[in-house]
Write a protein that holds these residues in place. Structure first.
Motif, PDB file in Angstrom:
ATOM      1  N   ARG A  90       0.821  -1.214   0.000  1.00 55.71           N
ATOM      2  CA  ARG A  90       0.000   0.000   0.000  1.00 55.71           C
ATOM      3  C   ARG A  90       0.855   1.266   0.000  1.00 55.71           C
ATOM      4  O   ARG A  90       0.470   2.292  -0.558  1.00 55.71           O
ATOM      5  CB  ARG A  90      -0.910   0.018   1.234  1.00 55.71           C
ATOM      6  N   GLN A  93       3.194   3.563  -3.246  1.00 56.97           N
ATOM      7  CA  GLN A  93       2.670   4.510  -4.216  1.00 56.97           C
ATOM      8  C   GLN A  93       3.758   5.492  -4.646  1.00 56.97           C
ATOM      9  O   GLN A  93       4.542   5.979  -3.822  1.00 56.97           O
ATOM     10  CB  GLN A  93       1.485   5.284  -3.619  1.00 56.97           C
ATOM     11  N   CYS A 106      -3.903  -8.353  -2.531  1.00 54.92           N
ATOM     12  CA  CYS A 106      -3.417  -7.151  -3.214  1.00 54.92           C
ATOM     13  C   CYS A 106      -4.279  -6.793  -4.411  1.00 54.92           C
ATOM     14  O   CYS A 106      -4.251  -5.658  -4.897  1.00 54.92           O
ATOM     15  CB  CYS A 106      -1.964  -7.325  -3.633  1.00 54.92           C
ATOM     16  N   LEU A 109      -6.444  -3.718  -4.045  1.00 49.88           N
ATOM     17  CA  LEU A 109      -5.819  -2.411  -3.855  1.00 49.88           C
ATOM     18  C   LEU A 109      -5.812  -1.612  -5.147  1.00 49.88           C
ATOM     19  O   LEU A 109      -5.750  -2.167  -6.240  1.00 49.88           O
ATOM     20  CB  LEU A 109      -4.374  -2.580  -3.369  1.00 49.88           C
ATOM     21  N   ASP A 110      -5.851  -0.299  -5.006  1.00 51.67           N
ATOM     22  CA  ASP A 110      -5.725   0.604  -6.151  1.00 51.67           C
ATOM     23  C   ASP A 110      -4.250   0.963  -6.281  1.00 51.67           C
ATOM     24  O   ASP A 110      -3.787   1.975  -5.763  1.00 51.67           O
ATOM     25  CB  ASP A 110      -6.574   1.857  -5.928  1.00 51.67           C
ATOM     26  N   LEU A 111      -3.503   0.116  -6.972  1.00 50.79           N
ATOM     27  CA  LEU A 111      -2.058   0.259  -7.027  1.00 50.79           C
ATOM     28  C   LEU A 111      -1.617   1.310  -8.036  1.00 50.79           C
ATOM     29  O   LEU A 111      -2.282   1.544  -9.044  1.00 50.79           O
ATOM     30  CB  LEU A 111      -1.410  -1.083  -7.382  1.00 50.79           C
ATOM     31  N   ASP A 112      -0.478   1.899  -7.749  1.00 45.60           N
ATOM     32  CA  ASP A 112       0.138   2.857  -8.660  1.00 45.60           C
ATOM     33  C   ASP A 112       0.490   2.143  -9.967  1.00 45.60           C
ATOM     34  O   ASP A 112       1.038   1.040  -9.945  1.00 45.60           O
ATOM     35  CB  ASP A 112       1.397   3.432  -8.013  1.00 45.60           C
TER      36      ASP A 112
END
Length: 208
Positions: A90, A93, A106, A109-112
């Motif tokens: 997390r 980013q 994972c 998650l809103d990953l980069d």
């Protein structure tokens, strides 16, 4: 477990099993019984991921932020399953890294976009929201890395007996925990040669 049953299952002698059970008992991982062994009453068994993810959130976030700061751009990082390792992801980013993981959580998650995520295959375990199998076990990750082995563990994990062993202490390069970690346990680990950092003390030097 029965020593006779274990000897039959693994195809070894009862003497070998009794010797192994004795070694595990000396390490505090089980209790010997007549003809076998049993789990310790206070042994910590695996809990559901949902329960782990809700507990000690602030401390886990501090640990995740601390470890993410140790990771450099263009590095490849192996992350195993778990709610604390999820916090490391997390906090990546804005970083350009490759993450290889069996942590299926994972995916929520809103990953980069700069993070290259490689999800290992295997059998899905709901308890840990992770993928398990010969290609995804923690030992395989450790065996295939040329970098540091970092353990992330909040204060509740230290000093407790687990139901499994991942690797010997001498294979670990760094333990990152939180400010509430019991001093006596930290001192014992440091005396054994483990480098330990408390996430709340981001600017602090390594403690030995």
């Amino acid at each position: 477990v029965s020593a006779d049953e274990q000897a039959s299952e693994f195809g070894v002698s009862r003497i070998t099993i009794r010797r192994d059970l004795q070694a595990l008992a000396q390490d505090g991982l089980l209790e010997r019984t007549r003809g076998g062994a049993r789990c310790l009453p206070d042994a910590r068994l695996e809990t559901l991921f949902e329960s782990k993810d809700r507990s000690a959130r602030r401390q886990k976030a501090q640990i995740g932020r601390h470890v993410a700061a140790l990771i450099e751009d263009d590095q490849t990082v192996f992350l195993n399953g778990g709610s604390t390792t999820l916090e490391v992801l997390r906090h990546l980013q804005g970083r350009r890294v490759r993450v290889v993981t069996n942590n299926a959580a994972c995916l929520g998650l809103d990953l980069d976009p700069a993070i290259e995520l490689i999800l290992l295959g295997g059998e899905y375990r709901r308890q840990s929201r992770s993928l398990v199998g010969p290609l995804t076990v923690n030992q395989a990750m450790i065996a295939n890395t040329s970098g540091k082995v970092v353990i992330v563990a909040d204060h509740r994990k230290l000093g407790s007996v687990s139901s499994f062993l991942t690797c010997p202490l001498e294979r670990v390069d760094l333990l990152v925990t939180d400010a509430r970690a019991p001093a006596a346990v930290c001192d014992e680990l440091a005396a054994a040669g483990l480098v330990l950092q408390r996430a709340a003390q981001v600017a602090a030097t390594d403690q030995r």
